[in-house]
Enzyme design. Structure first.
Site, mmCIF file in Angstrom:
data_model
loop_
_atom_site.group_PDB
_atom_site.id
_atom_site.type_symbol
_atom_site.label_atom_id
_atom_site.label_comp_id
_atom_site.label_asym_id
_atom_site.label_seq_id
_atom_site.Cartn_x
_atom_site.Cartn_y
_atom_site.Cartn_z
ATOM 1 N N GLU A 1 -6.231 -0.403 14.902
ATOM 2 C CA GLU A 1 -6.793 -1.461 14.062
ATOM 3 C C GLU A 1 -5.775 -2.570 13.784
ATOM 4 O OE1 GLU A 1 -8.175 -2.233 9.456
ATOM 5 O OE2 GLU A 1 -8.001 -0.158 10.164
ATOM 6 N N ARG B 1 1.232 -5.537 12.557
ATOM 7 C CA ARG B 1 0.458 -4.928 13.647
ATOM 8 C C ARG B 1 0.244 -5.909 14.804
ATOM 9 N NH1 ARG B 1 -3.572 -0.244 11.549
ATOM 10 N NH2 ARG B 1 -2.067 0.785 10.177
ATOM 11 N N SER C 1 -9.983 -6.598 10.218
ATOM 12 C CA SER C 1 -11.315 -6.155 9.811
ATOM 13 C C SER C 1 -12.000 -7.307 9.099
ATOM 14 C CB SER C 1 -11.233 -4.936 8.887
ATOM 15 O OG SER C 1 -10.606 -5.271 7.666
ATOM 16 N N ARG D 1 0.841 -1.193 0.000
ATOM 17 C CA ARG D 1 0.000 0.000 0.000
ATOM 18 C C ARG D 1 0.878 1.246 0.000
ATOM 19 N NH1 ARG D 1 -4.743 -1.837 4.323
ATOM 20 N NH2 ARG D 1 -5.342 -3.714 3.180
ATOM 21 N N ARG E 1 2.633 1.551 9.974
ATOM 22 C CA ARG E 1 2.084 1.937 8.672
ATOM 23 C C ARG E 1 3.217 1.895 7.657
ATOM 24 N NH1 ARG E 1 -2.775 4.501 7.795
ATOM 25 N NH2 ARG E 1 -2.926 5.200 9.966
#
Length: 411
Positions: free
Chosen positions: A336, A376, A339, A249, A264
């Site tokens: 987070e 994460r 998900s 990403r 990130r």
């Protein structure tokens, strides 16, 4: 895409649903073009039928007249059909009725918090300080080789990632998931078909220069289209995959945010769940995926909170979504880590994935859910399991996979 029949029957619902995702759609224009196509199609089909008749009768003069009429009508019909297809592709998946209407992530709901927040009788270190002292994370050398927002995972850190992977695979195989390692590069056409390139989604992808391809941001993006243009047997459903892959990403729009450490980054590894189920079974499957994600973090004994996303934070193809956020002690907040979303039949329609139930053909419902975003998860483990002497205890459920119960600072 959204079923055209549904748009005809519930135009106001489509308008409201799109607007609730902050996407403005001219539904009236779509219906006007649809009417023009239907009327023009009747003319064309009537002329084609007559052409077949006069051809048998060898009526050459009338045949020429029909050809001229069709030559005048068919290009216009094709143009209208292409325009309609383009407009339909811009309509996001319409949220389910139980999803709260909201503008953005500030209006998401906390469903519950699980586990006691980790407290220390010493000043805790953040994951990067820990990783460097333990000799398992190296961002400096990664920056030298690849640039910012990359990292090397070394020594016990690399083994811990493999332990998380094996733990997830063992748990999910018992639950009926098929392990798969998918491609990490797919065509732009495929990515667009899943609804990930609309509404700014393309901006966060790495595009391959000179190729009509992009790198995936999650394994589901190359697993879901495996069954494009296929007709499944109802007996094969539910069909569940557990995929492991690198993910990429650009993190567009996040510059200056979370630049420290590995929270990130541009490249990371994910373990992703994907489910194909019968029409109307996605609610049940969605709860199953959510429960599975919660089960993982309960067994890791990491405090977390469950978030239900509002319409404005759903994303283009999702019709309901949950986030699971783990407690990060040094940030004193939840972040987070997983998900799970259901897309209903939205992606199935765009990819033409159906199943046969008796003589009837129906679109499957497609769901996805993160088992583990490795980076994460490592952050959550390091920060919540750190000890005063600088060591980090391995969660008990992972110790049989690592072969060690603690990582100690390197001398």
């Amino acid at each position: 895409m959204v079923d055209l029949k549904f748009i005809r029957e519930y135009p106001e619902k489509v308008k409201r649903g799109s607007a609730s995702k902050n996407v403005e759609i001219d539904v009236d224009k779509i219906l006007q073009i649809d009417d023009k196509i239907k009327n023009l199609n009747v003319e064309v089909q009537t002329l084609r039928a007559e052409r077949n008749v006069v051809s048998k009768e060898r009526n050459i003069e009338r045949g020429r007249e029909i050809k001229q009429q069709l030559d005048g009508l068919e290009p216009g019909l094709t143009k209208l059909q292409e325009e309609l297809a383009g407009l339909l592709s811009q309509i996001p998946a319409i949220p389910k009725d139980d999803v709260k209407v909201g503008k953005n992530d500030t209006e998401n709901d906390v469903v519950r918090q699980v586990g006691e927040i980790t407290k220390f009788n010493f000043k805790p270190l953040d994951h990067l300080e820990l990783g460097e002292k333990l000799g398992i994370i190296d961002v400096e050398r990664a920056a030298k080789v690849s640039g910012a927002r990359f990292y090397y995972l070394k020594n016990e850190g690399a083994l811990l990632e493999m332990a998380i992977l094996q733990y997830a695979m063992d748990k999910l195989r018992v639950k009926g998931f098929t392990p798969i390692i998918p491609p990490t590069m797919i065509s732009k056409q495929t990515m667009k078909a899943m609804g990930y390139m609309e509404n700014g989604g393309s901006e966060d992808m790495f595009h391959i220069e000179g190729e009509d391809k992009v790198l995936v941001g999650t394994a589901e993006q190359s697993i879901v289209p495996m069954h494009k243009d296929e007709l499944m047997d109802v007996k094969s459903l539910p069909l569940r995959y557990i995929g492991y892959s690198s993910s990429f990403r650009r993190e567009a729009g996040s510059y200056g945010k979370d630049t420290r450490g590995i929270l990130r980054v541009h490249e990371f590894h994910k373990i992703e769940m994907v489910s194909f189920v019968m029409e109307g079974q996605d609610d049940q499957e969605h709860e199953f995926l959510r429960e599975t994600e919660e089960e993982f973090f309960q067994e890791l004994k990491i405090p977390y909170q469950l978030i239900k996303m509002c319409t404005g934070d759903l994303g283009f193809p999702a019709i309901r979504k949950y986030d699971l956020e783990a407690w990060i002690p040094t940030q004193e907040k939840y972040r987070e880590v997983t998900s799970t979303s259901t897309t209903g039949d939205f992606q199935a329609r765009r990819l033409n994935i159906k199943y046969k139930d008796g003589e009837e053909k129906k679109y499957v419902n497609i769901l996805n859910g993160t088992a583990f975003a490795i980076g994460r998860t490592l952050i959550a483990i390091l920060e919540n399991y750190q000890q005063e002497d600088g060591s980090v205890i391995i969660p008990e459920v992972l110790q049989k996979y690592t072969g060690f119960d603690r990582i100690s600072p390197k001398q």
